[in-house]
Design a protein around this motif. Structure first.
Motif, PDB file in Angstrom:
ATOM      1  N   VAL A 191       0.829  -1.214   0.000  1.00 43.21           N
ATOM      2  CA  VAL A 191       0.000   0.000   0.000  1.00 43.21           C
ATOM      3  C   VAL A 191       0.861   1.260   0.000  1.00 43.21           C
ATOM      4  CG1 VAL A 191      -1.911  -1.173   1.168  1.00 43.21           C
ATOM      5  CG2 VAL A 191      -0.196   0.014   2.527  1.00 43.21           C
ATOM      6  N   GLU A 192       2.138   1.110  -0.339  1.00 44.33           N
ATOM      7  CA  GLU A 192       3.077   2.248  -0.389  1.00 44.33           C
ATOM      8  C   GLU A 192       3.180   2.947   0.966  1.00 44.33           C
ATOM      9  OE1 GLU A 192       3.338   4.034  -4.794  1.00 44.33           O
ATOM     10  OE2 GLU A 192       1.395   4.404  -3.852  1.00 44.33           O
ATOM     11  N   GLY A 193       3.080   2.179   2.050  1.00 40.15           N
ATOM     12  CA  GLY A 193       3.175   2.773   3.370  1.00 40.15           C
ATOM     13  C   GLY A 193       4.573   2.662   3.937  1.00 40.15           C
ATOM     14  N   SER A 194       4.906   3.562   4.864  1.00 43.52           N
ATOM     15  CA  SER A 194       6.196   3.493   5.549  1.00 43.52           C
ATOM     16  C   SER A 194       6.161   2.376   6.580  1.00 43.52           C
ATOM     17  CB  SER A 194       6.521   4.833   6.224  1.00 43.52           C
ATOM     18  OG  SER A 194       5.477   5.217   7.110  1.00 43.52           O
ATOM     19  N   PHE A 195       7.313   1.763   6.806  1.00 44.66           N
ATOM     20  CA  PHE A 195       7.387   0.591   7.669  1.00 44.66           C
ATOM     21  C   PHE A 195       8.627   0.670   8.553  1.00 44.66           C
ATOM     22  CE2 PHE A 195       9.183  -3.716   8.323  1.00 44.66           C
ATOM     23  CZ  PHE A 195       8.165  -4.275   9.085  1.00 44.66           C
ATOM     24  N   ASN A 196       8.426   0.453   9.845  1.00 39.63           N
ATOM     25  CA  ASN A 196       9.542   0.380  10.791  1.00 39.63           C
ATOM     26  C   ASN A 196       9.391  -0.867  11.652  1.00 39.63           C
ATOM     27  OD1 ASN A 196      11.037   2.708  10.119  1.00 39.63           O
ATOM     28  ND2 ASN A 196       9.743   4.012  11.388  1.00 39.63           N
ATOM     29  N   LEU A 218      11.991  12.039  16.365  1.00 41.36           N
ATOM     30  CA  LEU A 218      10.867  11.118  16.445  1.00 41.36           C
ATOM     31  C   LEU A 218      11.354   9.678  16.359  1.00 41.36           C
ATOM     32  CD1 LEU A 218       8.258  12.938  14.188  1.00 41.36           C
ATOM     33  CD2 LEU A 218       8.500  13.045  16.671  1.00 41.36           C
ATOM     34  N   GLY A 219      10.701   8.789  17.097  1.00 47.93           N
ATOM     35  CA  GLY A 219      11.088   7.389  17.129  1.00 47.93           C
ATOM     36  C   GLY A 219      10.449   6.590  16.014  1.00 47.93           C
ATOM     37  N   PRO A 220      10.767   5.315  15.942  1.00 48.79           N
ATOM     38  CA  PRO A 220      10.274   4.460  14.854  1.00 48.79           C
ATOM     39  C   PRO A 220       8.770   4.228  14.863  1.00 48.79           C
ATOM     40  CG  PRO A 220      11.428   3.149  16.503  1.00 48.79           C
ATOM     41  CD  PRO A 220      11.680   4.590  16.839  1.00 48.79           C
ATOM     42  N   VAL A 221       8.080   4.596  15.958  1.00 48.03           N
ATOM     43  CA  VAL A 221       6.630   4.411  15.978  1.00 48.03           C
ATOM     44  C   VAL A 221       5.944   5.353  14.998  1.00 48.03           C
ATOM     45  CG1 VAL A 221       6.068   6.108  17.772  1.00 48.03           C
ATOM     46  CG2 VAL A 221       4.682   4.045  17.547  1.00 48.03           C
ATOM     47  N   HIS A 222       6.656   6.364  14.540  1.00 46.94           N
ATOM     48  CA  HIS A 222       6.075   7.321  13.596  1.00 46.94           C
ATOM     49  C   HIS A 222       6.198   6.781  12.178  1.00 46.94           C
ATOM     50  CE1 HIS A 222       5.334  10.716  16.412  1.00 46.94           C
ATOM     51  NE2 HIS A 222       6.269  10.097  17.112  1.00 46.94           N
ATOM     52  N   ALA A 223       5.392   5.797  11.877  1.00 44.56           N
ATOM     53  CA  ALA A 223       5.343   5.179  10.551  1.00 44.56           C
ATOM     54  C   ALA A 223       3.937   4.635  10.350  1.00 44.56           C
ATOM     55  CB  ALA A 223       6.379   4.069  10.425  1.00 44.56           C
TER      56      ALA A 223
END
Length: 332
Positions: free
Chosen positions: A73-78, A108-113
């Motif tokens: 879905v072209e989303g960012s992933f962490n 910002l931490g990796p939760v921002h995805a």
């Protein structure tokens, strides 16, 4: 619910949703072999704007499934590998002193995805686990007194390993309740495992296929899910099912009723409603049916029933109790 959420789905919207979800399903299956229950749980959670907990032994493609869904879905992933020494700031972010300006800057931490994989979440401390509650429930983080909104869509996919207990922490029930679904992943069949080896040899896993849709398409699908019709008899069915979990003595034989210490909170009823809507849209329908509720009974309830000490000692599985509870409520 606003007025637009009450508008019935049109035939064109249903066709578009079915076509988009079919492409997304095919894109997922091209990379992840088998695991239909995991695929459906992930799609139901994403369509419902909720989170999912995956439990299995290592090596059953949980991380691959999460990253594939994000790419589809072209989303960012962490991905966050949870360990006992992981700090809340390692996930949500922190303020860093900048010598050049003499002030603090926020990192910002990796939760921002869009998609966040918390791998082996039960290895992180309770303090770190609680740091995720604000993100999962409020879709925001607070760093240095400032609130930062998380991207939309935002989905947490957490995993836990059931066979290793050393260095792990039991997830608090308050956090478990924030997961819409808990899916248990089983070993692949012999044919599926053979297919994995075949694809590995042919390099199929290295193929970077184009996304099936965009994040804008996913947001539209989430809007359409909220407009799936759920009739009052099905809502009453859901309420009665959840109510039975809280009073098993009135509906189950004594030896089975004693296995349930505590039943589901109202979040269980909300989860059934959301999951039924998403399941209906996945099947190309603009309305939910009782089978949508029945099909999601295990992933919705297995982490919301607190079993008694006797049940745990006898290794009674929650799935059998869930079947007993469903048998006690007439289907509309």
């Amino acid at each position: 619910m606003n007025e637009s959420d009450r508008t019935p789905l049109s035939a064109d919207e249903l066709v578009w949703a079915k076509d988009t979800l079919d492409r997304l399903t095919r894109r997922f299956s091209d990379t992840v072999v088998g695991q239909p229950m995991m695929r459906r749980a992930l799609l139901v959670a994403v369509l419902s704007r909720c989170h999912v907990l995956l439990e299995s032994v290592p090596g059953l493609a949980k991380t691959l499934a999460a990253s594939t869904l994000a790419r589809s879905v072209e989303g960012s992933f962490n991905r966050v590998q949870c360990t006992p020494d992981l700090l809340p700031s390692d996930i949500i972010g922190s303020q860093i002193f900048d010598r050049s300006t003499g002030g603090f800057v926020t990192e910002l931490g990796p939760v921002h995805a869009n998609f966040v994989l918390l791998d082996e979440i039960n290895r992180s401390s309770t303090k770190t686990q609680s740091a995720m509650l604000e993100a999962m429930q409020e879709r925001q983080t607070t760093i240095g007194g400032t609130t930062y909104r998380l991207p939309d869509p935002f989905v947490v996919l957490a995993t836990q390993n059931p066979i290793e207990e050393e260095g792990t922490y039991v997830l608090p029930q308050a956090q478990l309740d924030r997961f819409l679904l808990k899916e248990i992943i089983d070993y692949p069949t012999a044919d599926e495992e053979f297919e994995v080896l075949t694809r590995l040899e042919t390099g199929a896993f290295d193929d970077q296929a184009p996304p099936a849709c965009s994040t804008a398409d996913l947001l539209r699908l989430q809007q359409l899910v909220r407009r799936v019709s759920v009739a009052d008899p099905i809502k009453r069915y859901i309420v009665e099912l959840v109510s039975v979990t809280r009073s098993p003595d009135d509906h189950l034989p004594g030896d089975r009723a004693r296995c349930i210490e505590y039943g589901s909170s109202p979040r269980g009823a909300i989860a059934f409603l959301q999951a039924a809507r998403a399941s209906a849209l996945l099947d190309g329908r603009d309305h939910a049916v009782p089978d949508d509720v029945f099909a999601m009974r295990y992933p919705v309830l297995r982490h919301r029933l607190i079993l008694s000490f006797e049940a745990l000692a006898e290794r009674i599985r929650p799935e059998g109790l869930i079947d007993d509870l469903f048998a006690a409520v007439p289907t509309p």
